[in-house]
Design an enzyme around this catalytic site. Structure first.
Site, PDB file in Angstrom:
ATOM      1  N   GLU A  53     -12.530  11.142   3.565  1.00 23.80           N
ATOM      2  CA  GLU A  53     -11.591  12.041   2.890  1.00 23.80           C
ATOM      3  C   GLU A  53     -10.789  11.331   1.806  1.00 23.80           C
ATOM      4  OE1 GLU A  53      -9.819  13.212   6.519  1.00 23.80           O
ATOM      5  OE2 GLU A  53     -11.261  14.822   6.894  1.00 23.80           O
ATOM      6  N   ASP A  67      -9.009   9.933  13.168  1.00 26.77           N
ATOM      7  CA  ASP A  67      -7.786  10.704  13.328  1.00 26.77           C
ATOM      8  C   ASP A  67      -7.047  10.183  14.553  1.00 26.77           C
ATOM      9  OD1 ASP A  67      -8.171  12.441  11.230  1.00 26.77           O
ATOM     10  OD2 ASP A  67      -8.529  14.210  12.468  1.00 26.77           O
ATOM     11  N   HIS A  78      -4.242   9.737  10.124  1.00 23.82           N
ATOM     12  CA  HIS A  78      -5.323   8.769  10.266  1.00 23.82           C
ATOM     13  C   HIS A  78      -4.789   7.415  10.710  1.00 23.82           C
ATOM     14  CE1 HIS A  78      -7.769  11.190   7.057  1.00 23.82           C
ATOM     15  NE2 HIS A  78      -7.983  11.647   8.280  1.00 23.82           N
TER      16      HIS A  78
END
Length: 603
Positions: A350, A374, A540
Protein backbone atom coordinates in the site's frame (compact mmCIF):
# COMPACT_ATOMS: atom_id res chain seq x y z
CA UNK A 1 8.72 -29.08 -5.37
CA UNK A 2 12.22 -30.36 -6.01
CA UNK A 3 12.58 -29.87 -9.74
CA UNK A 4 14.15 -26.46 -9.24
CA UNK A 5 17.26 -26.45 -7.08
CA UNK A 6 17.90 -23.06 -5.53
CA UNK A 7 21.50 -22.26 -4.80
CA UNK A 8 22.95 -19.41 -2.78
CA UNK A 9 23.82 -16.42 -4.93
CA UNK A 10 27.19 -14.89 -4.09
CA UNK A 11 26.89 -11.60 -2.18
CA UNK A 12 26.69 -8.55 -4.41
CA UNK A 13 26.03 -4.84 -4.14
CA UNK A 14 23.05 -4.27 -6.43
CA UNK A 15 22.85 -0.54 -5.66
CA UNK A 16 24.90 2.35 -7.01
CA UNK A 17 27.59 3.41 -4.57
CA UNK A 18 30.09 1.29 -2.67
CA UNK A 19 29.06 -0.04 0.76
CA UNK A 20 30.29 2.25 3.54
CA UNK A 21 33.41 1.42 5.49
CA UNK A 22 34.20 1.88 9.17
CA UNK A 23 37.03 4.30 9.93
CA UNK A 24 39.26 3.51 12.90
CA UNK A 25 41.09 6.50 14.38
CA UNK A 26 43.97 5.70 16.80
CA UNK A 27 44.40 8.82 18.94
CA UNK A 28 47.65 9.36 20.84
CA UNK A 29 49.42 11.76 23.17
CA UNK A 30 51.23 14.04 20.72
CA UNK A 31 54.21 14.84 22.98
CA UNK A 32 57.35 13.37 21.45
CA UNK A 33 60.78 12.66 22.97
CA UNK A 34 59.51 9.72 24.91
CA UNK A 35 55.76 9.80 25.53
CA UNK A 36 54.37 9.33 22.02
CA UNK A 37 57.11 6.92 21.04
CA UNK A 38 56.27 4.66 24.00
CA UNK A 39 52.61 4.52 22.94
CA UNK A 40 52.78 4.15 19.15
CA UNK A 41 52.74 0.36 18.96
CA UNK A 42 50.16 -0.03 21.72
CA UNK A 43 47.78 2.52 20.20
CA UNK A 44 48.04 1.18 16.66
CA UNK A 45 47.58 -2.37 17.94
CA UNK A 46 44.36 -1.26 19.67
CA UNK A 47 43.12 0.19 16.38
CA UNK A 48 44.03 -2.89 14.36
CA UNK A 49 42.46 -5.22 16.93
CA UNK A 50 39.26 -3.19 16.81
CA UNK A 51 39.21 -3.31 13.02
CA UNK A 52 39.79 -7.05 12.96
CA UNK A 53 37.07 -7.66 15.55
CA UNK A 54 34.55 -5.72 13.48
CA UNK A 55 35.57 -7.44 10.25
CA UNK A 56 35.10 -10.84 11.86
CA UNK A 57 31.69 -10.08 13.34
CA UNK A 58 29.85 -7.88 10.84
CA UNK A 59 28.41 -8.14 7.36
CA UNK A 60 26.49 -5.68 5.28
CA UNK A 61 22.83 -6.55 4.72
CA UNK A 62 23.76 -7.54 1.16
CA UNK A 63 26.09 -10.20 2.57
CA UNK A 64 29.36 -8.53 1.67
CA UNK A 65 32.01 -8.31 4.40
CA UNK A 66 32.43 -5.05 6.27
CA UNK A 67 35.71 -3.30 5.58
CA UNK A 68 37.56 -1.14 8.10
CA UNK A 69 39.99 1.63 7.23
CA UNK A 70 42.65 2.37 9.83
CA UNK A 71 44.40 5.73 9.88
CA UNK A 72 47.88 5.63 8.36
CA UNK A 73 49.35 7.06 11.56
CA UNK A 74 48.30 7.65 15.09
CA UNK A 75 46.52 10.98 15.52
CA UNK A 76 48.36 13.27 17.87
CA UNK A 77 47.09 16.61 16.62
CA UNK A 78 45.27 18.61 13.99
CA UNK A 79 47.51 17.75 11.04
CA UNK A 80 47.14 14.01 11.49
CA UNK A 81 43.42 14.40 12.14
CA UNK A 82 43.13 16.22 8.79
CA UNK A 83 45.22 13.57 7.02
CA UNK A 84 42.94 10.88 8.42
CA UNK A 85 39.79 12.76 7.40
CA UNK A 86 41.17 13.08 3.88
CA UNK A 87 41.91 9.36 3.70
CA UNK A 88 38.48 8.47 5.06
CA UNK A 89 36.79 10.66 2.45
CA UNK A 90 38.75 8.94 -0.34
CA UNK A 91 38.02 5.48 1.05
CA UNK A 92 34.26 5.94 1.52
CA UNK A 93 34.20 5.78 5.32
CA UNK A 94 30.66 6.21 6.65
CA UNK A 95 31.25 6.11 10.41
CA UNK A 96 34.24 6.45 12.70
CA UNK A 97 35.50 4.92 15.92
CA UNK A 98 38.30 6.70 17.77
CA UNK A 99 40.34 4.41 20.04
CA UNK A 100 43.04 5.26 22.56
CA UNK A 101 44.76 3.80 25.63
CA UNK A 102 46.07 7.17 26.81
CA UNK A 103 45.60 10.89 27.23
CA UNK A 104 45.33 12.84 23.96
CA UNK A 105 44.53 16.43 23.01
CA UNK A 106 40.75 16.39 22.74
CA UNK A 107 39.66 19.07 20.28
CA UNK A 108 42.86 18.64 18.25
CA UNK A 109 42.33 14.93 17.62
CA UNK A 110 38.54 14.58 17.41
CA UNK A 111 36.53 13.69 14.30
CA UNK A 112 34.87 16.90 13.11
CA UNK A 113 32.76 15.51 10.24
CA UNK A 114 29.19 16.55 11.18
CA UNK A 115 27.45 13.91 9.05
CA UNK A 116 29.01 10.60 10.07
CA UNK A 117 28.19 8.76 13.31
CA UNK A 118 31.03 8.75 15.82
CA UNK A 119 32.13 6.69 18.80
CA UNK A 120 35.15 6.89 21.11
CA UNK A 121 36.59 3.92 22.97
CA UNK A 122 38.77 5.07 25.86
CA UNK A 123 40.74 2.18 27.32
CA UNK A 124 40.02 1.56 31.02
CA UNK A 125 43.55 1.28 32.39
CA UNK A 126 45.40 2.90 35.27
CA UNK A 127 48.85 3.21 33.71
CA UNK A 128 47.70 5.79 31.16
CA UNK A 129 44.54 7.95 31.42
CA UNK A 130 42.52 6.77 28.40
CA UNK A 131 39.37 7.43 30.41
CA UNK A 132 40.44 11.03 31.01
CA UNK A 133 40.78 11.59 27.27
CA UNK A 134 37.41 9.96 26.73
CA UNK A 135 35.76 12.39 29.12
CA UNK A 136 37.63 15.39 27.70
CA UNK A 137 36.95 14.67 24.06
CA UNK A 138 33.29 13.87 24.74
CA UNK A 139 32.99 17.28 26.39
CA UNK A 140 34.40 18.74 23.19
CA UNK A 141 31.93 16.81 21.05
CA UNK A 142 29.05 17.95 23.23
CA UNK A 143 30.15 21.59 23.24
CA UNK A 144 30.56 21.63 19.46
CA UNK A 145 27.25 19.87 18.78
CA UNK A 146 28.84 16.71 17.35
CA UNK A 147 27.18 13.88 19.33
CA UNK A 148 29.40 10.85 19.92
CA UNK A 149 28.87 7.47 21.59
CA UNK A 150 31.00 6.73 24.65
CA UNK A 151 32.59 3.28 24.92
CA UNK A 152 34.29 2.54 28.22
CA UNK A 153 34.88 -0.90 29.69
CA UNK A 154 33.49 -1.61 33.13
CA UNK A 155 36.60 -3.36 34.43
CA UNK A 156 40.16 -2.04 34.63
CA UNK A 157 42.57 -3.74 32.24
CA UNK A 158 46.33 -4.00 32.47
CA UNK A 159 48.46 -1.93 30.15
CA UNK A 160 49.27 -3.95 27.06
CA UNK A 161 46.12 -6.10 27.35
CA UNK A 162 44.95 -6.37 23.76
CA UNK A 163 41.69 -8.20 24.46
CA UNK A 164 38.38 -6.46 23.94
CA UNK A 165 36.11 -6.93 26.98
CA UNK A 166 32.67 -8.38 26.37
CA UNK A 167 30.82 -5.20 27.33
CA UNK A 168 33.03 -3.16 24.99
CA UNK A 169 32.42 -5.69 22.21
CA UNK A 170 28.67 -5.25 22.60
CA UNK A 171 28.87 -1.46 22.35
CA UNK A 172 31.25 -1.59 19.39
CA UNK A 173 28.90 -3.87 17.50
CA UNK A 174 25.76 -1.95 18.40
CA UNK A 175 27.30 1.34 17.32
CA UNK A 176 28.73 -0.17 14.13
CA UNK A 177 25.49 -1.86 13.06
CA UNK A 178 23.50 1.35 13.53
CA UNK A 179 26.20 3.52 11.96
CA UNK A 180 26.45 1.28 8.92
CA UNK A 181 22.67 1.50 8.49
CA UNK A 182 22.84 5.31 8.56
CA UNK A 183 25.67 5.39 6.03
CA UNK A 184 24.10 2.76 3.75
CA UNK A 185 20.87 4.73 3.35
CA UNK A 186 22.68 7.91 2.39
CA UNK A 187 22.19 8.75 -1.29
CA UNK A 188 19.77 5.90 -2.03
CA UNK A 189 16.14 6.16 -3.13
CA UNK A 190 12.66 5.32 -1.97
CA UNK A 191 10.62 4.38 -5.04
CA UNK A 192 6.92 5.15 -4.75
CA UNK A 193 5.07 3.05 -7.31
CA UNK A 194 1.75 4.82 -7.28
CA UNK A 195 0.34 7.27 -4.77
CA UNK A 196 -1.84 7.21 -1.67
CA UNK A 197 -3.59 3.92 -0.98
CA UNK A 198 -7.05 4.17 0.54
CA UNK A 199 -6.20 7.33 2.48
CA UNK A 200 -3.45 5.63 4.51
CA UNK A 201 -1.27 8.34 6.04
CA UNK A 202 1.92 6.34 5.68
CA UNK A 203 1.51 6.35 1.91
CA UNK A 204 1.37 10.15 1.83
CA UNK A 205 5.08 10.12 1.07
CA UNK A 206 6.83 12.92 2.94
CA UNK A 207 9.90 13.76 0.90
CA UNK A 208 11.41 15.99 3.58
CA UNK A 209 11.42 13.05 6.00
CA UNK A 210 13.59 11.05 3.60
CA UNK A 211 15.80 14.01 2.70
CA UNK A 212 16.33 15.56 6.14
CA UNK A 213 16.61 12.45 8.28
CA UNK A 214 17.88 9.71 5.94
CA UNK A 215 19.65 11.66 3.17
CA UNK A 216 17.56 9.72 0.64
CA UNK A 217 15.65 10.89 -2.38
CA UNK A 218 12.09 9.97 -3.29
CA UNK A 219 11.42 8.71 -6.80
CA UNK A 220 7.84 8.34 -8.05
CA UNK A 221 6.37 6.39 -10.93
CA UNK A 222 2.72 5.99 -11.82
CA UNK A 223 1.31 2.47 -11.73
CA UNK A 224 0.58 2.84 -15.43
CA UNK A 225 4.28 2.14 -15.92
CA UNK A 226 3.51 -1.50 -15.10
CA UNK A 227 0.90 -1.56 -17.87
CA UNK A 228 3.33 -0.01 -20.35
CA UNK A 229 6.08 -2.47 -19.59
CA UNK A 230 3.71 -5.46 -19.70
CA UNK A 231 2.14 -4.42 -23.01
CA UNK A 232 5.46 -3.44 -24.61
CA UNK A 233 7.31 -6.46 -23.28
CA UNK A 234 9.88 -4.46 -21.27
CA UNK A 235 11.10 -7.35 -19.15
CA UNK A 236 13.38 -10.31 -19.77
CA UNK A 237 11.20 -12.86 -21.63
CA UNK A 238 13.52 -15.75 -20.84
CA UNK A 239 13.51 -14.97 -17.14
CA UNK A 240 9.72 -14.66 -17.28
CA UNK A 241 9.38 -18.19 -18.69
CA UNK A 242 11.74 -19.56 -16.07
CA UNK A 243 10.01 -17.67 -13.25
CA UNK A 244 6.53 -18.78 -14.33
CA UNK A 245 7.62 -22.40 -14.51
CA UNK A 246 9.17 -22.12 -11.04
CA UNK A 247 5.99 -20.57 -9.67
CA UNK A 248 3.79 -23.31 -11.09
CA UNK A 249 6.06 -25.90 -9.50
CA UNK A 250 6.58 -24.24 -6.12
CA UNK A 251 3.55 -22.05 -5.35
CA UNK A 252 0.61 -24.43 -4.89
CA UNK A 253 -2.89 -23.05 -5.14
CA UNK A 254 -5.15 -23.46 -2.14
CA UNK A 255 -8.86 -23.24 -1.72
CA UNK A 256 -10.73 -20.47 -3.52
CA UNK A 257 -12.71 -18.85 -0.71
CA UNK A 258 -14.80 -16.70 -3.04
CA UNK A 259 -18.46 -17.69 -3.42
CA UNK A 260 -19.00 -19.53 -6.72
CA UNK A 261 -20.55 -16.54 -8.43
CA UNK A 262 -17.46 -14.42 -7.67
CA UNK A 263 -14.80 -16.95 -8.62
CA UNK A 264 -12.62 -16.24 -11.61
CA UNK A 265 -12.33 -18.81 -14.38
CA UNK A 266 -9.31 -21.07 -14.79
CA UNK A 267 -8.31 -19.01 -17.80
CA UNK A 268 -8.49 -15.81 -15.75
CA UNK A 269 -6.48 -17.35 -12.91
CA UNK A 270 -3.75 -18.49 -15.28
CA UNK A 271 -3.60 -15.01 -16.75
CA UNK A 272 -3.42 -13.58 -13.21
CA UNK A 273 -0.37 -15.73 -12.51
CA UNK A 274 1.35 -14.47 -15.65
CA UNK A 275 0.60 -10.85 -14.80
CA UNK A 276 1.70 -11.33 -11.18
CA UNK A 277 5.05 -12.76 -12.23
CA UNK A 278 5.60 -9.95 -14.74
CA UNK A 279 4.78 -7.41 -12.03
CA UNK A 280 7.49 -8.90 -9.79
CA UNK A 281 10.07 -8.65 -12.57
CA UNK A 282 9.06 -5.10 -13.41
CA UNK A 283 9.06 -3.86 -9.80
CA UNK A 284 12.53 -5.28 -9.24
CA UNK A 285 13.80 -3.71 -12.47
CA UNK A 286 12.27 -0.38 -11.49
CA UNK A 287 14.10 -0.54 -8.18
CA UNK A 288 17.62 -1.61 -9.15
CA UNK A 289 17.67 -1.86 -12.93
CA UNK A 290 18.50 -4.83 -15.11
CA UNK A 291 21.39 -4.93 -17.63
CA UNK A 292 19.43 -7.48 -19.67
CA UNK A 293 16.95 -4.75 -20.63
CA UNK A 294 19.73 -2.78 -22.31
CA UNK A 295 20.54 -5.84 -24.43
CA UNK A 296 16.87 -5.91 -25.44
CA UNK A 297 16.98 -2.26 -26.53
CA UNK A 298 15.59 -0.61 -23.41
CA UNK A 299 18.58 1.37 -22.19
CA UNK A 300 16.70 3.86 -20.04
CA UNK A 301 14.64 1.22 -18.27
CA UNK A 302 17.79 -0.84 -17.66
CA UNK A 303 19.12 1.77 -15.22
CA UNK A 304 16.52 1.50 -12.47
CA UNK A 305 16.04 4.05 -9.67
CA UNK A 306 18.76 3.00 -7.19
CA UNK A 307 15.96 2.18 -4.75
CA UNK A 308 16.97 0.52 -1.51
CA UNK A 309 13.27 0.39 -0.57
CA UNK A 310 10.03 0.82 -2.49
CA UNK A 311 6.27 0.72 -2.08
CA UNK A 312 3.36 -0.27 -4.32
CA UNK A 313 0.00 1.49 -3.98
CA UNK A 314 -2.16 -1.25 -5.48
CA UNK A 315 -5.45 -0.52 -3.81
CA UNK A 316 -7.65 0.58 -5.18
CA UNK A 317 -6.97 2.13 -8.57
CA UNK A 318 -4.83 -0.84 -9.62
CA UNK A 319 -6.49 -3.75 -7.86
CA UNK A 320 -10.03 -2.75 -8.87
CA UNK A 321 -9.08 -3.68 -12.44
CA UNK A 322 -5.77 -5.60 -12.48
CA UNK A 323 -4.46 -8.53 -10.40
CA UNK A 324 -3.27 -7.38 -6.98
CA UNK A 325 0.38 -6.94 -6.07
CA UNK A 326 0.44 -9.61 -3.38
CA UNK A 327 2.64 -12.12 -5.20
CA UNK A 328 5.04 -9.37 -6.25
CA UNK A 329 5.34 -8.08 -2.69
CA UNK A 330 5.68 -11.52 -1.13
CA UNK A 331 8.36 -12.86 -3.45
CA UNK A 332 10.46 -9.70 -3.54
CA UNK A 333 10.41 -9.40 0.27
CA UNK A 334 11.51 -13.04 0.51
CA UNK A 335 15.14 -14.24 0.60
CA UNK A 336 14.76 -16.42 -2.50
CA UNK A 337 13.04 -16.69 -5.84
CA UNK A 338 13.54 -18.50 -9.17
CA UNK A 339 17.06 -17.06 -9.35
CA UNK A 340 18.17 -18.64 -6.10
CA UNK A 341 18.74 -17.56 -2.52
CA UNK A 342 19.49 -13.85 -2.48
CA UNK A 343 19.17 -10.65 -0.48
CA UNK A 344 15.49 -9.73 0.01
CA UNK A 345 14.13 -6.57 -1.53
CA UNK A 346 12.19 -4.23 0.74
CA UNK A 347 8.78 -3.48 -0.78
CA UNK A 348 6.04 -1.91 1.33
CA UNK A 349 2.41 -2.83 0.85
CA UNK A 350 0.00 0.00 0.00
CA UNK A 351 2.99 2.30 -0.62
CA UNK A 352 3.30 2.79 3.13
CA UNK A 353 6.64 4.54 2.87
CA UNK A 354 6.96 4.94 6.61
CA UNK A 355 6.54 1.23 7.21
CA UNK A 356 9.01 0.73 4.38
CA UNK A 357 11.52 2.80 6.37
CA UNK A 358 10.95 0.58 9.40
CA UNK A 359 11.41 -2.57 7.34
CA UNK A 360 14.60 -1.10 5.91
CA UNK A 361 15.91 -0.33 9.40
CA UNK A 362 15.34 -3.93 10.45
CA UNK A 363 16.91 -5.41 7.35
CA UNK A 364 20.00 -3.21 7.51
CA UNK A 365 20.55 -4.07 11.18
CA UNK A 366 19.98 -7.83 10.90
CA UNK A 367 20.40 -8.86 7.27
CA UNK A 368 17.07 -10.71 7.51
CA UNK A 369 13.83 -10.37 5.57
CA UNK A 370 11.10 -8.31 7.26
CA UNK A 371 7.42 -8.98 7.91
CA UNK A 372 4.91 -6.30 6.89
CA UNK A 373 1.60 -6.58 8.72
CA UNK A 374 -1.45 -4.81 10.00
CA UNK A 375 -1.46 -4.48 13.76
CA UNK A 376 -5.02 -5.61 13.38
CA UNK A 377 -6.57 -7.13 16.49
CA UNK A 378 -6.02 -7.54 20.22
CA UNK A 379 -7.43 -10.82 21.41
CA UNK A 380 -7.99 -10.81 25.16
CA UNK A 381 -7.95 -14.15 27.01
CA UNK A 382 -11.66 -13.69 27.65
CA UNK A 383 -12.45 -13.10 23.97
CA UNK A 384 -10.40 -16.12 22.87
CA UNK A 385 -12.19 -18.27 25.45
CA UNK A 386 -15.59 -16.99 24.33
CA UNK A 387 -15.19 -17.69 20.61
CA UNK A 388 -13.02 -20.82 20.72
CA UNK A 389 -13.34 -22.34 24.15
CA UNK A 390 -9.54 -22.23 24.49
CA UNK A 391 -7.74 -20.69 27.45
CA UNK A 392 -4.57 -18.85 26.49
CA UNK A 393 -1.52 -19.98 28.43
CA UNK A 394 2.19 -19.43 28.83
CA UNK A 395 3.60 -16.28 27.28
CA UNK A 396 0.19 -15.68 25.63
CA UNK A 397 -1.78 -15.82 28.87
CA UNK A 398 -2.38 -12.05 28.95
CA UNK A 399 -3.61 -11.85 25.36
CA UNK A 400 -2.22 -11.80 21.84
CA UNK A 401 -1.92 -9.46 18.87
CA UNK A 402 -3.08 -10.65 15.47
CA UNK A 403 -0.62 -9.38 12.86
CA UNK A 404 -2.16 -9.94 9.43
CA UNK A 405 -2.43 -7.99 6.19
CA UNK A 406 -3.78 -8.46 2.69
CA UNK A 407 -0.34 -7.46 1.44
CA UNK A 408 1.56 -10.66 2.07
CA UNK A 409 4.54 -10.96 4.35
CA UNK A 410 7.89 -12.44 3.45
CA UNK A 411 7.87 -16.23 3.14
CA UNK A 412 10.81 -16.21 5.55
CA UNK A 413 8.15 -15.29 8.10
CA UNK A 414 6.88 -18.87 8.12
CA UNK A 415 9.74 -19.55 10.53
CA UNK A 416 10.72 -22.73 8.72
CA UNK A 417 14.44 -22.04 8.98
CA UNK A 418 15.97 -23.50 12.13
CA UNK A 419 18.96 -23.35 14.43
CA UNK A 420 19.26 -26.28 16.86
CA UNK A 421 15.68 -27.21 16.08
CA UNK A 422 14.29 -23.79 16.98
CA UNK A 423 12.46 -21.61 14.40
CA UNK A 424 14.39 -18.57 13.17
CA UNK A 425 14.61 -16.09 10.34
CA UNK A 426 18.14 -16.07 8.97
CA UNK A 427 20.23 -13.72 6.87
CA UNK A 428 19.96 -15.01 3.33
CA UNK A 429 23.57 -16.23 3.25
CA UNK A 430 22.77 -18.72 6.04
CA UNK A 431 19.60 -20.16 4.47
CA UNK A 432 19.82 -23.67 3.04
CA UNK A 433 17.97 -25.06 0.00
CA UNK A 434 16.14 -27.42 2.37
CA UNK A 435 14.87 -24.47 4.40
CA UNK A 436 13.68 -22.78 1.21
CA UNK A 437 11.61 -25.85 0.41
CA UNK A 438 10.13 -25.87 3.91
CA UNK A 439 9.14 -22.19 3.57
CA UNK A 440 7.50 -22.91 0.23
CA UNK A 441 5.80 -26.00 1.62
CA UNK A 442 4.34 -24.03 4.53
CA UNK A 443 2.77 -21.49 2.15
CA UNK A 444 -0.29 -21.82 -0.01
CA UNK A 445 -1.58 -19.35 -2.57
CA UNK A 446 -5.23 -18.44 -2.77
CA UNK A 447 -7.29 -16.54 -5.29
CA UNK A 448 -7.72 -12.99 -4.01
CA UNK A 449 -11.07 -12.24 -2.41
CA UNK A 450 -12.82 -10.28 -5.14
CA UNK A 451 -14.70 -8.13 -2.62
CA UNK A 452 -11.26 -6.63 -1.94
CA UNK A 453 -9.54 -7.30 -5.25
CA UNK A 454 -11.97 -6.94 -8.15
CA UNK A 455 -9.15 -7.55 -10.61
CA UNK A 456 -8.19 -10.88 -9.09
CA UNK A 457 -4.70 -11.91 -8.16
CA UNK A 458 -3.21 -14.15 -5.49
CA UNK A 459 -2.74 -13.96 -1.73
CA UNK A 460 -0.38 -15.94 0.47
CA UNK A 461 -1.55 -17.99 3.40
CA UNK A 462 0.79 -19.17 6.13
CA UNK A 463 1.13 -19.17 9.90
CA UNK A 464 4.33 -17.93 11.54
CA UNK A 465 5.82 -20.51 13.89
CA UNK A 466 5.78 -19.58 17.54
CA UNK A 467 8.71 -19.22 19.86
CA UNK A 468 10.69 -16.71 17.83
CA UNK A 469 11.98 -13.53 19.48
CA UNK A 470 10.72 -10.62 17.39
CA UNK A 471 10.73 -6.83 17.40
CA UNK A 472 7.88 -4.76 15.99
CA UNK A 473 8.47 -1.08 15.25
CA UNK A 474 6.73 1.86 13.68
CA UNK A 475 7.78 5.39 12.75
CA UNK A 476 5.03 7.99 12.94
CA UNK A 477 4.85 11.58 11.72
CA UNK A 478 3.20 14.11 14.04
CA UNK A 479 2.56 17.69 13.00
CA UNK A 480 4.67 20.03 15.11
CA UNK A 481 6.78 17.18 16.44
CA UNK A 482 8.06 15.45 13.33
CA UNK A 483 9.02 11.77 13.25
CA UNK A 484 8.67 9.74 16.43
CA UNK A 485 9.46 6.06 16.84
CA UNK A 486 7.98 3.16 18.80
CA UNK A 487 9.61 -0.21 19.39
CA UNK A 488 8.17 -3.37 20.93
CA UNK A 489 10.08 -6.56 21.64
CA UNK A 490 8.18 -9.78 22.17
CA UNK A 491 7.66 -13.31 20.89
CA UNK A 492 5.68 -15.07 18.21
CA UNK A 493 3.36 -17.69 19.65
CA UNK A 494 1.67 -20.89 18.49
CA UNK A 495 -2.00 -21.60 18.94
CA UNK A 496 -3.62 -25.00 18.52
CA UNK A 497 -4.57 -25.46 14.87
CA UNK A 498 -8.28 -25.46 15.54
CA UNK A 499 -8.06 -22.29 17.65
CA UNK A 500 -5.90 -20.57 15.05
CA UNK A 501 -8.45 -21.42 12.35
CA UNK A 502 -11.39 -20.09 14.37
CA UNK A 503 -9.65 -16.78 15.10
CA UNK A 504 -7.92 -16.40 11.75
CA UNK A 505 -10.98 -17.01 9.59
CA UNK A 506 -12.91 -14.26 11.34
CA UNK A 507 -10.68 -11.86 9.38
CA UNK A 508 -9.67 -13.38 6.05
CA UNK A 509 -8.54 -16.95 5.52
CA UNK A 510 -6.24 -16.10 2.61
CA UNK A 511 -3.77 -13.86 4.41
CA UNK A 512 -0.59 -14.71 6.36
CA UNK A 513 -0.82 -14.54 10.15
CA UNK A 514 1.69 -13.88 12.91
CA UNK A 515 0.50 -14.21 16.51
CA UNK A 516 2.61 -11.87 18.61
CA UNK A 517 2.91 -11.13 22.31
CA UNK A 518 4.82 -8.04 23.52
CA UNK A 519 7.12 -8.25 26.51
CA UNK A 520 5.30 -6.51 29.34
CA UNK A 521 6.87 -4.27 31.97
CA UNK A 522 3.81 -3.63 34.12
CA UNK A 523 3.93 0.13 33.58
CA UNK A 524 2.91 2.71 30.98
CA UNK A 525 1.96 1.40 27.56
CA UNK A 526 3.44 -1.98 28.50
CA UNK A 527 1.25 -2.63 31.51
CA UNK A 528 -0.74 -5.09 29.38
CA UNK A 529 -1.08 -6.27 25.80
CA UNK A 530 -4.27 -4.27 25.20
CA UNK A 531 -2.48 -1.02 26.06
CA UNK A 532 0.32 -1.78 23.60
CA UNK A 533 -2.30 -2.13 20.87
CA UNK A 534 -4.14 0.99 22.07
CA UNK A 535 -0.95 3.05 21.85
CA UNK A 536 0.22 1.81 18.47
CA UNK A 537 0.62 4.80 16.18
CA UNK A 538 -0.70 3.46 12.87
CA UNK A 539 -2.41 0.51 11.23
CA UNK A 540 0.86 -1.09 10.12
CA UNK A 541 3.99 -2.40 11.77
CA UNK A 542 7.32 -3.86 10.63
CA UNK A 543 8.41 -7.05 12.35
CA UNK A 544 12.01 -8.22 12.48
CA UNK A 545 13.39 -11.46 13.80
CA UNK A 546 15.26 -11.12 17.08
CA UNK A 547 15.27 -8.64 19.92
CA UNK A 548 16.87 -5.67 18.17
CA UNK A 549 15.24 -2.83 20.08
CA UNK A 550 18.58 -1.64 21.43
CA UNK A 551 20.02 -1.39 17.91
CA UNK A 552 16.93 0.48 16.75
CA UNK A 553 17.26 2.96 19.62
CA UNK A 554 20.91 3.63 18.76
CA UNK A 555 19.99 4.07 15.08
CA UNK A 556 17.13 6.45 15.91
CA UNK A 557 19.42 8.60 18.06
CA UNK A 558 21.95 8.88 15.23
CA UNK A 559 19.17 10.14 12.95
CA UNK A 560 17.79 12.41 15.74
CA UNK A 561 14.43 10.63 15.83
CA UNK A 562 13.03 10.35 19.38
CA UNK A 563 11.62 7.05 20.66
CA UNK A 564 8.37 7.65 22.51
CA UNK A 565 7.46 4.08 23.38
CA UNK A 566 9.67 1.05 23.98
CA UNK A 567 10.08 -1.89 26.33
CA UNK A 568 13.87 -2.20 26.18
CA UNK A 569 15.60 -2.60 29.56
CA UNK A 570 17.54 0.51 30.55
CA UNK A 571 20.87 -1.29 30.64
CA UNK A 572 20.58 -2.09 26.91
CA UNK A 573 19.86 1.49 25.80
CA UNK A 574 22.88 3.07 24.08
CA UNK A 575 22.70 6.65 22.87
CA UNK A 576 25.27 9.43 22.33
CA UNK A 577 26.95 10.62 25.52
CA UNK A 578 25.45 14.09 25.40
CA UNK A 579 21.89 12.76 25.67
CA UNK A 580 22.40 12.57 29.46
CA UNK A 581 22.93 16.33 29.51
CA UNK A 582 19.29 16.75 28.56
CA UNK A 583 18.07 14.90 31.66
CA UNK A 584 19.96 11.89 32.98
CA UNK A 585 17.12 11.02 35.36
CA UNK A 586 14.55 11.18 32.55
CA UNK A 587 16.07 9.33 29.59
CA UNK A 588 12.92 9.30 27.47
CA UNK A 589 12.34 13.02 27.91
CA UNK A 590 16.05 13.62 27.36
CA UNK A 591 15.81 11.77 24.04
CA UNK A 592 13.08 14.16 22.86
CA UNK A 593 14.97 17.22 24.03
CA UNK A 594 18.27 16.11 22.51
CA UNK A 595 16.70 15.28 19.15
CA UNK A 596 14.90 18.63 19.07
CA UNK A 597 18.09 20.45 20.03
CA UNK A 598 20.33 18.90 17.39
CA UNK A 599 17.66 18.57 14.71
CA UNK A 600 17.52 16.24 11.73
CA UNK A 601 20.92 14.80 10.83
CA UNK A 602 21.05 16.29 7.33
CA UNK A 603 19.58 19.75 7.94
Amino acid sequence: MNDFTLNLNPPQNRLIGSPPKIGIRPAIDGRRRGIRESLEDLTMAMANNTAEFLRQNLRHANGLPVDCVVSDTCIGGVAEAAQTADKFAREGVGLSITVTPCWCYGSETMDMDPLIPKAIWGFNGTERPGAVYLAAVLAGHNQKGLPAFSIYGRDVQDAGDTTIPEDVQGKLLRFARAGLAVATMRGKSYLAMGGVSMGIAGSIVDQSLFEDYLCMRVETVDMSEFIRRIEEGIFDPEEFKRALAWVKENCPEGKDYNPPENQRSREQKDADWETSVKMALIARDLMVGNPRLAELGHGEEALGRNAIVAGFQGQRQWSDHFPNGDFMEAILNTSFDWNGIREPFILATENDAINGICMLFGQLLTGTAQIFADVRTFWSPEAVKRVSGYELEGVAASGILHLINSGPATLDGTGQAEIDGEPVMKPYWEITPEEVQRCLGATSWHAGITEYFRGGGWSTKFKTRGGMPATMCRLNLVKGLGPAFQITEGYTVDLPDEVHTILDERTNPTWPTTWFVPNLTGTGPYRDVYTVMANWGANHGAISYGHIGDDLISLASMLRIPVYMHNIPEERVFRPHTWASFGANDPQGADFRACANFGALYV
